[in-house]
Design a protein around this motif. Sequence first.
Motif, short mmCIF file in Angstrom:
data_model
loop_
_atom_site.label_atom_id
_atom_site.label_comp_id
_atom_site.label_asym_id
_atom_site.label_seq_id
_atom_site.Cartn_x
_atom_site.Cartn_y
_atom_site.Cartn_z
N ALA A 725 209.39 -6.35 68.86
CA ALA A 725 209.44 -6.62 67.42
C ALA A 725 210.50 -7.65 67.09
N PHE A 726 211.61 -7.62 67.84
CA PHE A 726 212.68 -8.58 67.57
C PHE A 726 212.22 -10.02 67.76
N GLN A 727 211.20 -10.22 68.57
CA GLN A 727 210.67 -11.57 68.75
C GLN A 727 210.06 -12.12 67.47
N LYS A 728 209.65 -11.21 66.58
CA LYS A 728 208.97 -11.63 65.34
C LYS A 728 209.89 -11.55 64.13
N LEU A 729 210.96 -10.75 64.21
CA LEU A 729 211.82 -10.55 63.05
C LEU A 729 212.86 -11.65 62.96
N GLU A 730 212.40 -12.85 62.73
CA GLU A 730 213.30 -14.01 62.71
C GLU A 730 214.17 -14.06 61.46
N ALA A 731 213.80 -13.32 60.41
CA ALA A 731 214.56 -13.37 59.16
C ALA A 731 215.65 -12.30 59.09
N LEU A 732 215.77 -11.45 60.11
CA LEU A 732 216.69 -10.32 60.07
C LEU A 732 218.14 -10.78 59.99
N VAL A 733 218.88 -10.27 58.98
CA VAL A 733 220.30 -10.61 58.83
C VAL A 733 221.20 -9.39 58.98
N TYR A 734 220.64 -8.18 58.76
CA TYR A 734 221.43 -6.95 58.91
C TYR A 734 220.65 -5.98 59.78
N LEU A 735 221.31 -5.45 60.80
CA LEU A 735 220.66 -4.53 61.74
C LEU A 735 221.58 -3.37 62.07
N HIS A 736 221.12 -2.16 61.80
CA HIS A 736 221.86 -0.94 62.13
C HIS A 736 220.96 -0.10 63.03
N LEU A 737 221.40 0.12 64.25
CA LEU A 737 220.64 0.92 65.21
C LEU A 737 221.47 2.13 65.62
N ALA A 738 220.88 3.32 65.53
CA ALA A 738 221.56 4.55 65.94
C ALA A 738 220.66 5.31 66.90
N ALA A 739 221.16 5.56 68.11
CA ALA A 739 220.39 6.28 69.12
C ALA A 739 220.40 7.77 68.82
N LYS A 740 219.45 8.47 69.41
CA LYS A 740 219.44 9.93 69.29
C LYS A 740 220.75 10.49 69.84
N PRO A 741 221.22 11.58 69.26
CA PRO A 741 222.50 12.13 69.73
C PRO A 741 222.43 12.75 71.12
N GLU A 742 221.20 12.98 71.65
CA GLU A 742 221.07 13.64 72.95
C GLU A 742 221.32 12.65 74.09
N ASP A 743 222.48 12.02 74.06
CA ASP A 743 222.91 11.14 75.16
C ASP A 743 221.94 9.99 75.41
N GLU A 744 221.25 9.54 74.39
CA GLU A 744 220.41 8.36 74.52
C GLU A 744 221.28 7.11 74.55
N LYS A 745 220.78 6.05 75.19
CA LYS A 745 221.54 4.82 75.35
C LYS A 745 220.83 3.66 74.66
N ILE A 746 221.63 2.71 74.20
CA ILE A 746 221.10 1.50 73.58
C ILE A 746 221.10 0.39 74.63
N PRO A 747 219.94 -0.06 75.08
CA PRO A 747 219.91 -1.13 76.10
C PRO A 747 220.34 -2.46 75.49
N PHE A 748 221.50 -2.93 75.87
CA PHE A 748 222.05 -4.12 75.24
C PHE A 748 221.33 -5.39 75.67
N ILE A 749 220.50 -5.31 76.69
CA ILE A 749 219.83 -6.50 77.20
C ILE A 749 218.96 -7.16 76.13
N GLN A 750 218.37 -6.32 75.23
CA GLN A 750 217.49 -6.91 74.24
C GLN A 750 218.24 -7.68 73.17
N LEU A 751 219.57 -7.54 73.12
CA LEU A 751 220.37 -8.29 72.17
C LEU A 751 220.95 -9.55 72.79
#
Length: 945
Positions: A725-751
């Motif tokens: 989806a990030f490939q298409k969201l070219e207008a995005l200026v604010y992004l807040h991502l919160a992973a599940k509290p059950e020890d989920e991880k945010i893969p930084f590679i996509q950023l």
Amino acid sequence: MASASITFVLIRLGELAVKEAALLRGVDDDIRLLRDKLEWLQTFIQHADHERRTGANNYIGLWVRQTRDVAYEVEDVLDEFLRKADLERLGLPAWKKCLKLATTCTTQVSVRRVLRDRMDSIKNRLKEISENVDKYKIEKLQSSTSSAQNPTNSAAASCFCGGVESDPFRSYHQVLTNNNDDKERSVIAIVGESGIGKSTLAWKVYDSSDIRCHFHQRVSINIPPHIRDTDILYFIYKRLCPDADDKMSLTTEQLHASLSEKLRNKRYLIMVDGLVNFTNWNSVLHGLPDNGELGSRIMIITRLEDKEAAYADPKVSPLRISYLYEHESKDLFCHKVFGSKNQFHNKVFGSKPLLKNEEEEMLEIFHKDVFEITQGLPLAIVVLAGLLRTKSFMEWDKVLSQLKTNEKSKRVKRILALCFDDLPSRLKSCFLYFAGMPENLIFNARHIVRLWVAEGFLKPKKGKTMEDIGQSYLKELISRGMINLVRKDPSGGVWLVTIHDRLHAFAQSEAHEESFLEVHDNADLLMPNSVRRLCLHNYMQSHVPMDTSFPKLRSILCDFAEERKTNSVKNHGGHNGLRYHGLQFLPRSKFLRVVDLRGMRIRKVPNEIGNMVHIRYLGIRSRSLVHIPSSMGRLINLQTLDITRSRVENATQAFWEIPTLRHVMANKLNLPKSVGVLSNMQTLTGLVCTDPWEKNISPLHHMIYLRHLEISGLGSGHWEALADAFQKLEALVYLHLAAKPEDEKIPFIQLTKFTLQRLQILELYGKIDMSNADIEERYTLPNLNRLVLKLSMVNQEFMDRIGELPNLRELVLSKKSYDGSKLMFSDSGFNSVTNLVMADLEDLVEWTIRPKSIPMIKRIALSGFTKLNIKLEGNQGPQCLKGLMDHLEEVVLCNMPDDLTVEPANSAFSEKINCVAIKTKSEDIMDAMLRAGRWRESMVAGTLY
């Protein structure tokens, strides 16, 4: 203002011709002729509003009023026609549509026949009004009033400036810090005429470095004119403890106890802007601790006279602010007309300016005229300068000659009226909309623009969104001095605005006179059948009945005092004895376009709302709201849904298929795994992902214009689809991502890919997975200027890489965002960072700052460390931290231990430390820093409006 009403109706006629061409067969010629007639009337009436306001001729006022009434009648006819057409088409599957084709055609013929009859009646009335223009020779009266004005001689400067302090800033500063060695708590009132600059002076003193160092705790609040004393104390408490429980759970006794605890043994300064009476002032003082001889101060900004303001504290004389001297008036005028960098000089003088001496001589003459007209009143100078900025230098004399009058008491009103008359028709509607906003508060500009869009005030432009156009309208009003800019967003757009109380009163008077909008404190109106826009503001009563019918209502904006357990009455239908609004008035207002309710206790929205097909904006910000009906999916024109403070968790699937949706703002609303083609969506905040996204397709797939995204509950079943989806969201200026509290991880590679090129604010809540990221790959977030990390557990290597982001201005490292005991800012790191917040990094014990790191830093906030040693390398060598010391203004410490060490201890870094003993959680350390330092985050009663 009648011209603005006609403009709005012309817009609706244009929209109707484009969208409903099939329905209009047979009546399209009538609509075209009606539109032509209204356009001619609009041209003639543009100058009549000024004549009507002066009252020079009663015919003018009658003509303007009749023309406006006809425009409103056209709007009623159009809305009724569209409502019937939309209801015919709602909720029918394809086979039923085919089956009802014959009956639908019959219905359309009937609807068109009614429309044609109504149009004929309107055209006949317009013909009669036009004939009256010639019959009573109304057009010959235009400009007669303005041409009759004669210039008057200028009065002496001393008449306007007598009694002013030689240096009011220094005098006020001394009253706050010394006051003749008076160490008791005292109350200082700043008084003066509205528009004299009381708030400007107060904020200048409040934000000065000496005041910040003198007081242990500072709090500032803006309040509406009429408010309960307990609410004033609550707003102070919320500023002290932004993450504390809401006021629904606080009794008056608990509120007093909490304030005493927070301010115990502290020298505090509390600034209250907007108080208009001292009826219950002793109750407010009783709720604030006296603290013995520490010398705490409470300052009040008020429009009251000296004798009335003296009740605040009989021992301390109010500080009266007076008019500007002539040279001060000249400086302010030049600054507002030409800009701080003289950027508007060519706009005023043209590309080929006059000779320098000639230009200065003419300016001097105009300065004297401006001083004579404004009498040194800052508000009048600012607004008049905003008007003259839009004119060429050769037009100034014509403008100023209209304002010269012997009636000095009416000069400010004449300036405001002339500035309003000079606004384009669309801007007039936008400005008058501020009449419906609560007085003396600060507003979210995005919220205002969304309301404008829903009302239909904005003119579309190719290549621009309606929100961009709304921003340009705001900037024009700010440039003209009609509203005030409080804060910009990171992209340079308008974020927070306010309107001066004198301009607010003028807007309310004009809006009421022209039947544009009515403002009341309850719904018990004399003529509810004629109200088109209604604003209800009541901060004294807990429950305002809403049982009245408003058949012609287009907009309703409510802002009420929230009901509490301690003062509610028993109600068998509600919990805890609190009463709930049933919103039964909504279905009776079939033309409603805007519904914006705040502070009302609402558990559910009536199911009949699904038939209110005109609704564009639906805002219900109520903590008690738990359910929205499935009929919401029938609101085929809905643009904005704002349920940010509610407990609503689910919306019907049909709602997520409304193609006109632009903004959805919630608290914890579940985002389904599939939605309709929402290509107009721009804002999604407060969303939770509960289901995995199948086949790597996310519900964001078609939201190509999405700008603000706040989403939580992300897990392994979402990241791959989100990266696509990030490939298409070219207008995005604010992004807040919160992973599940059950020890989920945010893969930084996509950023780290070449996506999100326009992203300016990034907030990551959850552990960041660096396992698949190429650490040698350059990070590609070129416009990122604010980064917030929480629970991220990043390492030194990660910090070194984000330090290379070219435009990063603010960095917030919150709870458990760093995994390690030592942190170093290298020589090449964070070259653009000006604001740094580090909070609740419990394992961090050593922070090293290299000589060339953070060279642009201005403010640092540290909180929640158990032990911290700050090492400033190179501070005593030839390559000292000169860049750091040159720009650093303040280091704020909150909830810090006594064993904080700085090496070397005698560095300039140590000298700029400001310890603030705020014993509270650090969940919102940014707000704590804003309150402790100079980062003024304007709040409205503890919450952005």
